[in-house]
Design a protein around this motif. Structure first.
Motif, PDB file in Angstrom:
ATOM      1  N   ARG A   1      31.655  25.582   3.908  1.00 29.07           N
ATOM      2  CA  ARG A   1      30.750  25.238   2.811  1.00 29.07           C
ATOM      3  C   ARG A   1      29.334  25.575   3.229  1.00 29.07           C
ATOM      4  NH1 ARG A   1      30.978  20.722  -1.724  1.00 29.07           N
ATOM      5  NH2 ARG A   1      32.575  22.228  -2.249  1.00 29.07           N
ATOM      6  N   VAL A   2      28.680  26.468   2.489  1.00 26.53           N
ATOM      7  CA  VAL A   2      27.340  26.889   2.900  1.00 26.53           C
ATOM      8  C   VAL A   2      26.243  26.276   2.037  1.00 26.53           C
ATOM      9  CG1 VAL A   2      28.013  29.037   4.015  1.00 26.53           C
ATOM     10  CG2 VAL A   2      27.596  29.005   1.568  1.00 26.53           C
ATOM     11  N   LEU A   3      26.583  25.820   0.838  1.00 28.17           N
ATOM     12  CA  LEU A   3      25.599  25.104   0.022  1.00 28.17           C
ATOM     13  C   LEU A   3      26.198  23.766  -0.369  1.00 28.17           C
ATOM     14  CD1 LEU A   3      24.192  27.777  -2.460  1.00 28.17           C
ATOM     15  CD2 LEU A   3      23.174  26.980  -0.331  1.00 28.17           C
ATOM     16  N   HIS A   4      25.386  22.723  -0.238  1.00 30.91           N
ATOM     17  CA  HIS A   4      25.901  21.390  -0.519  1.00 30.91           C
ATOM     18  C   HIS A   4      25.162  20.788  -1.695  1.00 30.91           C
ATOM     19  CE1 HIS A   4      28.004  21.201   3.425  1.00 30.91           C
ATOM     20  NE2 HIS A   4      27.028  22.015   3.770  1.00 30.91           N
ATOM     21  N   ASN A   5      25.785  20.760  -2.824  1.00 35.23           N
ATOM     22  CA  ASN A   5      25.302  19.974  -3.953  1.00 35.23           C
ATOM     23  C   ASN A   5      23.804  20.160  -4.223  1.00 35.23           C
ATOM     24  OD1 ASN A   5      25.944  18.300  -5.988  1.00 35.23           O
ATOM     25  ND2 ASN A   5      25.547  16.413  -4.847  1.00 35.23           N
ATOM     26  N   LEU A   6      23.417  21.367  -4.473  1.00 34.22           N
ATOM     27  CA  LEU A   6      22.007  21.692  -4.713  1.00 34.22           C
ATOM     28  C   LEU A   6      21.641  21.452  -6.177  1.00 34.22           C
ATOM     29  CD1 LEU A   6      21.451  22.953  -1.988  1.00 34.22           C
ATOM     30  CD2 LEU A   6      20.803  25.056  -3.138  1.00 34.22           C
ATOM     31  N   SER A   7      20.514  20.806  -6.414  1.00 31.91           N
ATOM     32  CA  SER A   7      20.017  20.661  -7.778  1.00 31.91           C
ATOM     33  C   SER A   7      18.522  20.890  -7.779  1.00 31.91           C
ATOM     34  CB  SER A   7      20.299  19.261  -8.328  1.00 31.91           C
ATOM     35  OG  SER A   7      21.676  19.054  -8.464  1.00 31.91           O
ATOM     36  N   PHE A   8      18.043  21.736  -8.640  1.00 30.76           N
ATOM     37  CA  PHE A   8      16.597  21.891  -8.814  1.00 30.76           C
ATOM     38  C   PHE A   8      16.305  22.601 -10.123  1.00 30.76           C
ATOM     39  CE2 PHE A   8      16.429  26.397  -7.854  1.00 30.76           C
ATOM     40  CZ  PHE A   8      17.502  26.591  -6.995  1.00 30.76           C
ATOM     41  N   GLU A   9      15.064  22.480 -10.543  1.00 30.42           N
ATOM     42  CA  GLU A   9      14.631  23.115 -11.782  1.00 30.42           C
ATOM     43  C   GLU A   9      13.512  24.083 -11.448  1.00 30.42           C
ATOM     44  OE1 GLU A   9      14.987  21.866 -15.343  1.00 30.42           O
ATOM     45  OE2 GLU A   9      16.845  20.907 -14.650  1.00 30.42           O
ATOM     46  N   VAL A  10      13.423  25.136 -12.210  1.00 27.12           N
ATOM     47  CA  VAL A  10      12.268  26.017 -12.088  1.00 27.12           C
ATOM     48  C   VAL A  10      11.642  26.114 -13.463  1.00 27.12           C
ATOM     49  CG1 VAL A  10      11.433  28.251 -11.308  1.00 27.12           C
ATOM     50  CG2 VAL A  10      13.550  27.340 -10.370  1.00 27.12           C
TER      51      VAL A  10
END
Lengths: 258, 333
Positions: free
Chosen positions: B27-36
């Motif tokens: 697993r290389v990304l863990h539960n990423l959340s963001f807004e741009v």
């Protein structure tokens, strides 16, 4: 489909400028020219001999089948060597230099990528086969009576055969970034069909024909004799479709490398 | 310049929701959340191998996330991959272009793929080449270009078709210092009227270009904020944990807190816990020097037995150590 068209144009343009493209086209035309001349002389000698000795069945000696039919069958064997050369770069090179990543991020569907690539391969084949049509003009100037129907049936067969070879080549080019490996696998499988067909004659009936039917060369033979059979047609279309589908699935699988 | 499409649902141009990515079992990304937000210049900062390129590749539609969803300009990416890719211009980290094509041939190929109408193609290509300073190499073969010009051509291809979002993955990697300055200047210019996402492992690059930074480490967002704030936090702060027995504090002239605050270099103090007669404090020091010896000396002088003292490494600091934090100044030629 503008994406497929753009890829076709780019690939075909690159091919025409690459040494593989220039050399392979030149070599093909040279060999094709030699074959054609040899068959033409052979025919004139055989028909002269036959006329002198008044063999029976001389009426059966047909210029179209003897010269053009044999000619097309021999082109099919040349294609066996040429198709891997044409198709090896197609997707493997994009993977190797890393441009496939860009293609994946452009507004292109995978279908457009594969279609563009495949059509470019057909265009490369068109580039070598169109000049050979000039041989018809040579025969016409020599005053030969030609059975054009037989010739064009044979040509159609050759086009379908090439389309199948290139479809197989495109597939092998799609899952590796090594051109040589792609070319090697394509050649091995095409040669496998060719050689395998000889060995089927050692098999007991009905297995011989059941296995031989898998080979594209068997289906091409009818075309080269001027016979257009729906069975053969369907075989080619199915094989092309099958490998096109496999290529599409292979392109859908993104490589994590790079 | 064509008008940017305004997305539905407020100012969020890109919304990444609970995105995870696996490469096989890893697993290389863990539960990423963001807004741009629309028009924002966002930087992704992280050491090599933090997962920046993976994020970029998900944002550009190279591959889908294993879990979670990405919404760009109101369109969910997995639903309309082709449609959404039209909004995105991408400059990959390792830029490889067709070496046998001339620059203008290549850009024409890209413009065609991006669906720029035939009539506008020539103008669009010329405009982007001049914007990126690549017009002088228009007739050159891509295989013969220097890395700096290659990067300019890469930027030009990303800009073709006027996408509303630009995604640049390590845009200055492999360039020499002068080229870096030029490319950064260009990126700043491009960020004026576009949403721009940039990844880098170079701290000053983020400060130079971005309005907001996400710090990524081992596939997780570990901090975010304005680049100067983050930089300040990373550069000047050190936290010291102190545990003191404060028995009989009432009878002494000053309290433990007062003693600690009187030490030069201690900026602020936070009382963490009080168990029986043991107090724990977290000090923030502004200086780079290690204050531990000063602290222990002062406490002992004031009569407070010191039970424990340690510098608390900020979790960011670990990351920071792997980042490039400063650059050699470039002499003007």
């Amino acid at each position: 489909m503008t994406g497929a068209w753009a890829i076709l144009k780019k690939d075909f343009g690159s091919h025409c400028r690459s040494w593989v493209g220039v050399l392979s086209t030149t070599a093909f035309l040279l060999i094709a020219g030699i074959f054609f001349t040899v068959f033409l002389f052979a025919y004139s000698q055989v028909s002269l001999e036959a006329a002198r000795q008044s063999y029976e069945g001389i009426e059966g000696l047909n210029l179209t089948v003897f010269v053009l039919g044999t000619f097309l069958s021999n082109l099919a064997i040349i294609l066996l060597f040429l198709a891997p050369l044409f198709s090896m770069r197609s997707l493997a090179e994009e993977r190797r230099i890393g441009t496939l990543e860009l293609l994946y991020t452009y507004p292109l569907s995978d279908l457009e990528i594969v279609l563009g690539k495949y059509l470019a391969l057909l265009a490369k084949f068109g580039l070598i086969i169109l000049p050979t049509l000039s041989y018809l003009v040579v025969l016409w100037i020599l005053g030969a009576t030609l059975d054009l129907g037989v010739f064009f049936a044979g040509l159609l067969g050759l086009v379908l055969l090439a389309a199948t070879f290139l479809g197989i080549g495109l597939f092998f080019s799609s899952f590796t970034d090594n051109q040589m490996l792609a070319a090697g696998l394509t050649f091995a499988s095409l040669a496998g069909f060719w050689v395998g067909e000889w060995f089927t004659s050692f098999l007991p009936s009905p297995w011989d024909s059941r296995i031989a039917v898998l080979s594209p060369f068997v289906h091409f033979r009818d075309f080269s004799l001027g016979i257009i059979d729906v069975k053969d047609f369907a075989y080619f279309l199915c094989t092309i479709g099958f490998f096109f589908y496999l290529t599409l699935r292979s392109v859908e699988t993104r490589s994590w490398k790079g | 310049m064509r008008e940017k499409k305004v997305c539905s649902g407020g100012a969020g141009m890109i919304s990444v929701q609970n995105v995870s990515k696996n490469y096989g079992p890893l697993r290389v990304l863990h539960n990423l959340s963001f807004e741009v937000r629309k028009g924002e210049v966002l930087g992704f900062l992280g050491p090599n191998g933090a997962g920046k390129t993976t994020v970029m590749r998900i944002l550009t539609g190279f591959f889908p996330p294993t879990e979670g969803k990405v919404v760009v300009a109101g369109v969910e990416v997995s639903r309309a991959a082709r449609e959404f890719k039209k909004h995105i211009g991408y400059l990959p980290e390792r830029l490889f272009l067709y070496p046998d094509l001339r620059v203008e041939e290549f850009l024409d190929f890209v413009a065609q793929i991006k669906g720029v109408p035939r009539k506008e193609r020539k103008r669009d290509i010329e405009e982007k080449m001049s914007l990126c300073g690549a017009e002088s190499v228009a007739k050159r073969k891509i295989g013969h270009l220097s890395k700096g010009f290659l990067q300019r051509v890469g930027l030009a291809q990303a800009l073709l078709g006027d996408p509303a979002i630009l995604v640049l993955d390590e845009p200055t990697s492999g360039l020499d210092p002068r080229q870096i300055i030029e490319i950064r200047e260009l990126i700043r210019l491009l960020g004026r009227d576009r949403t721009l996402i940039l990844s880098t492992h170079i701290l000053p690059e983020v400060s130079a270009v971005c309005e907001r930074v996400l710090i990524l480490n081992q596939g997780r967002i570990v901090a975010q904020g304005r680049p100067d704030d983050l930089e300040k936090r990373l550069r000047d702060r050190r936290e010291v944990l102190v545990r003191v027995r404060n028995q009989g504090e009432e009878q002494k002239k000053e309290s433990v807190g007062q003693v600690l605050l009187s030490i030069p270099g201690v900026e602020s103090l936070q009382k963490l816990a009080q168990e029986d007669s043991v107090s724990s404090f977290l000090l923030t020091t502004t200086l780079d020097d290690d204050l531990r010896s000063d602290i222990s000396k002062r406490l002992v002088e004031a009569g407070f037995p010191l039970l424990e003292i340690s510098t608390k490494r900020l979790s960011l600091e670990d990351i920071f150590l792997k980042l490039v934090v400063s650059e050699e100044p470039v002499e003007a030629a």
